[in-house]
Enzyme design. Structure first.
Site, PDB file in Angstrom:
ATOM      1  N   THR A  29      11.407   4.965   4.777  1.00 48.57           N
ATOM      2  CA  THR A  29      10.323   5.237   5.739  1.00 48.57           C
ATOM      3  C   THR A  29       9.784   3.921   6.293  1.00 48.57           C
ATOM      4  OG1 THR A  29       8.706   5.213   3.951  1.00 48.57           O
ATOM      5  CG2 THR A  29       9.529   7.387   4.623  1.00 48.57           C
ATOM      6  N   ALA A  30      10.488   2.802   6.001  1.00 47.17           N
ATOM      7  CA  ALA A  30       9.961   1.481   6.381  1.00 47.17           C
ATOM      8  C   ALA A  30      10.462   1.086   7.776  1.00 47.17           C
ATOM      9  CB  ALA A  30      10.331   0.461   5.318  1.00 47.17           C
ATOM     10  N   ARG A  31      11.625   0.462   7.830  1.00 49.24           N
ATOM     11  CA  ARG A  31      12.261   0.135   9.105  1.00 49.24           C
ATOM     12  C   ARG A  31      13.758   0.292   8.920  1.00 49.24           C
ATOM     13  NH1 ARG A  31       7.982   0.820  10.904  1.00 49.24           N
ATOM     14  NH2 ARG A  31       6.609  -0.632  11.973  1.00 49.24           N
ATOM     15  N   ASP A  86      13.528   8.231   7.932  1.00 47.80           N
ATOM     16  CA  ASP A  86      12.569   8.409   9.038  1.00 47.80           C
ATOM     17  C   ASP A  86      12.731   7.297  10.071  1.00 47.80           C
ATOM     18  OD1 ASP A  86      10.316   9.672  10.302  1.00 47.80           O
ATOM     19  OD2 ASP A  86       9.076   7.985   9.627  1.00 47.80           O
ATOM     20  N   GLU A 129      16.455   2.497  17.011  1.00 45.22           N
ATOM     21  CA  GLU A 129      15.707   3.660  17.538  1.00 45.22           C
ATOM     22  C   GLU A 129      15.549   3.524  19.043  1.00 45.22           C
ATOM     23  OE1 GLU A 129      12.001   3.861  15.394  1.00 45.22           O
ATOM     24  OE2 GLU A 129      13.037   3.858  13.475  1.00 45.22           O
ATOM     25  N   HIS A 152      11.005   8.920  13.096  1.00 41.62           N
ATOM     26  CA  HIS A 152       9.916   7.938  12.912  1.00 41.62           C
ATOM     27  C   HIS A 152       8.533   8.616  13.001  1.00 41.62           C
ATOM     28  CE1 HIS A 152       8.974   3.387  13.225  1.00 41.62           C
ATOM     29  NE2 HIS A 152       7.949   4.020  12.679  1.00 41.62           N
ATOM     30  N   GLY A 177       0.813  -1.219   0.000  1.00 39.21           N
ATOM     31  CA  GLY A 177       0.000   0.000   0.000  1.00 39.21           C
ATOM     32  C   GLY A 177       0.847   1.270   0.000  1.00 39.21           C
ATOM     33  N   ILE A 178       1.906   1.305   0.817  1.00 43.22           N
ATOM     34  CA  ILE A 178       2.715   2.529   0.899  1.00 43.22           C
ATOM     35  C   ILE A 178       3.519   2.712  -0.390  1.00 43.22           C
ATOM     36  CG2 ILE A 178       4.500   3.770   2.191  1.00 43.22           C
ATOM     37  CD1 ILE A 178       3.659   2.077   4.662  1.00 43.22           C
TER      38      ILE A 178
HETATM   39  O1  LIG Z   1       5.751   2.698  11.565  1.00 41.98           O
HETATM   40  C1  LIG Z   1       4.571   2.711  11.589  1.00 41.98           C
HETATM   41  C2  LIG Z   1       3.725   1.573  11.276  1.00 41.98           C
HETATM   42  O2  LIG Z   1       4.259   0.475  11.048  1.00 41.98           O
HETATM   43  O3  LIG Z   1       2.509   1.704  11.258  1.00 41.98           O
END
Ligand SMILES: O=CC(=O)O
Length: 371
Positions: free
Chosen positions: A283-285, A309, A314, A332, A203-204
């Site tokens: 922006t994932a991990r 991000d 973290e 994040h 989706g992202i």
């Molecule tokens: O990082 C945020 C999520 O996984 O929803």
């Protein structure tokens, strides 16, 4: 008998967890009163609801809600071991609640009461939850896919444009009272006509593709499974192999979940296969990239700039990322908007509601679809 459930006459408890299901879920013997009385289940709430208050009220009308008093893993395990959560059948958890429980792993599951049958995770990525350990104990897990797509992709586009324009260098100089810095800043790049490689087309990733198209970027992607042709056509996205993706993109966006097979999927070898001066957005991990290898690639100029991000450990950040002016950093915040948080809470609560009333959440994690 203390089995952790409060009895109520059926007339007062429309749709609540039927006692015989509740009893069998915790292995209690059935009694003659089950047919006429219903029980109110207990739910363990690991972080307060901030937005979806009226939806949460529907849970409170169905269940006894218990919140822990602990604020770290050691205390949480002790609190669970003391029996404070006995009788709970479900847990509502969030990304942030990791500070209370630590990873939701076998140790946590074994300390929680065996009556737990469901974990509603508010978030798309659920790498904090050991799904295999949950499955082995017959515990269903749901997440909130879809709700995070706009928020995360919007931040991804911000990081992409900011990294292409070398914004961190000038932004830091300006704050330092040095206008554009001591020397003329390097010119940035426009996204128009550049190839954006997207690794992970869920989706992202798809949302990111649509938005990047609006900036005139060409989209190539790699994913475990190729998208159907209609979706590829709609996104104007070309499917390529992993190495081809790496070699052919001007910017790479990471949009895949963290699993054992995606940990460090971008490391020294992969970075060396990319075009010199590539831009990377994550922006994932954090652990999808080997941060030590990334730091080297930034220093050598193989990677020209990055927008990050997420980070491997973290909230700790590799000092050479922090100190590198070609690294655009956010802490994040992909889903950190009112609208996204609201959507995430709504779906996590809906999953909990579905579990309490029907025994099945709507967005169970993919690993458990056949459970
Ligand atoms: O990082 C945020 C999520 O996984 O929803």
């Amino acid at each position: 008998m203390n089995c952790g459930f409060r009895m109520r006459p059926p007339a007062m408890s429309q749709g609540v967890w039927p006692i015989d299901e509740a009893i069998s879920s915790i292995g209690m013997p059935h009694g003659p009163w089950e047919a006429t009385y219903w029980a109110e289940p207990k739910v363990l709430l690991l972080e307060d609801i901030k937005h979806a208050h009226s939806s949460w009220a529907t849970i409170e009308s169905l269940a006894d809600v218990i919140s822990p008093t602990s604020s770290c893993r050691q205390d949480f395990l002790a609190e669970a071991a003391s029996g404070a959560f006995d009788g709970c059948v479900a847990v509502y958890r969030t990304w942030e609640s990791i500070v209370i429980t630590g990873k939701f792993d076998a140790e946590v599951l074994d300390t929680l009461p065996s009556s737990i049958r469901f974990i509603s995770h508010k978030g798309a990525g659920y790498d904090q939850v050991d799904v295999a350990a949950c499955t082995a104990r017959g515990i269903q897990v749901s997440n909130t896919p879809g709700t995070v797509d706009d928020g995360t992709a919007n931040l991804g586009i911000f990081l992409l444009l900011g990294a292409l324009r070398n914004l961190p260098v000038c932004m830091a100089a300006l704050r330092d009272g040095k206008w554009r810095g001591t020397s003329e800043p390097a010119l940035g790049h426009d996204p128009e006509g550049k190839v954006l490689g997207i690794l992970g087309m869920g989706g992202i990733g798809r949302n990111m593709a649509r938005k990047a198209r609006a900036f005139g970027m060409k989209i190539r992607y790699h994913n475990r499974a190729r998208l159907d042709r209609d979706t590829e056509k709609e996104l104007e996205a070309e499917y390529v192999g992993f190495d081809e993706l790496l070699a052919g993109c001007d910017a790479l966006s990471l949009n895949l979940p963290l699993t054992e097979s995606t940990r460090h999927i971008i490391s020294k070898r992969e970075l060396s296969k990319m075009k010199k001066g590539v831009v990377i957005v994550n922006t994932a991990r954090g652990a999808i990239m080997d941060e030590a290898a990334l730091v080297e690639a930034l220093d050598s100029g193989q990677v020209s700039s990055v927008g990050l991000d997420v980070f491997e450990s973290e909230p700790q950040i590799h000092p050479r990322l922090l100190n590198n002016p070609r690294v655009l950093l956010t802490p994040h915040l992909g889903t950190w908007t009112v609208e996204t948080q609201e959507k995430m809470e709504e779906l996590a609560i809906k999953n909990l509601h579905m579990f309490l009333t029907k025994g099945k959440p709507c967005t169970v994690v993919p690993e458990q679809r056949d459970m």
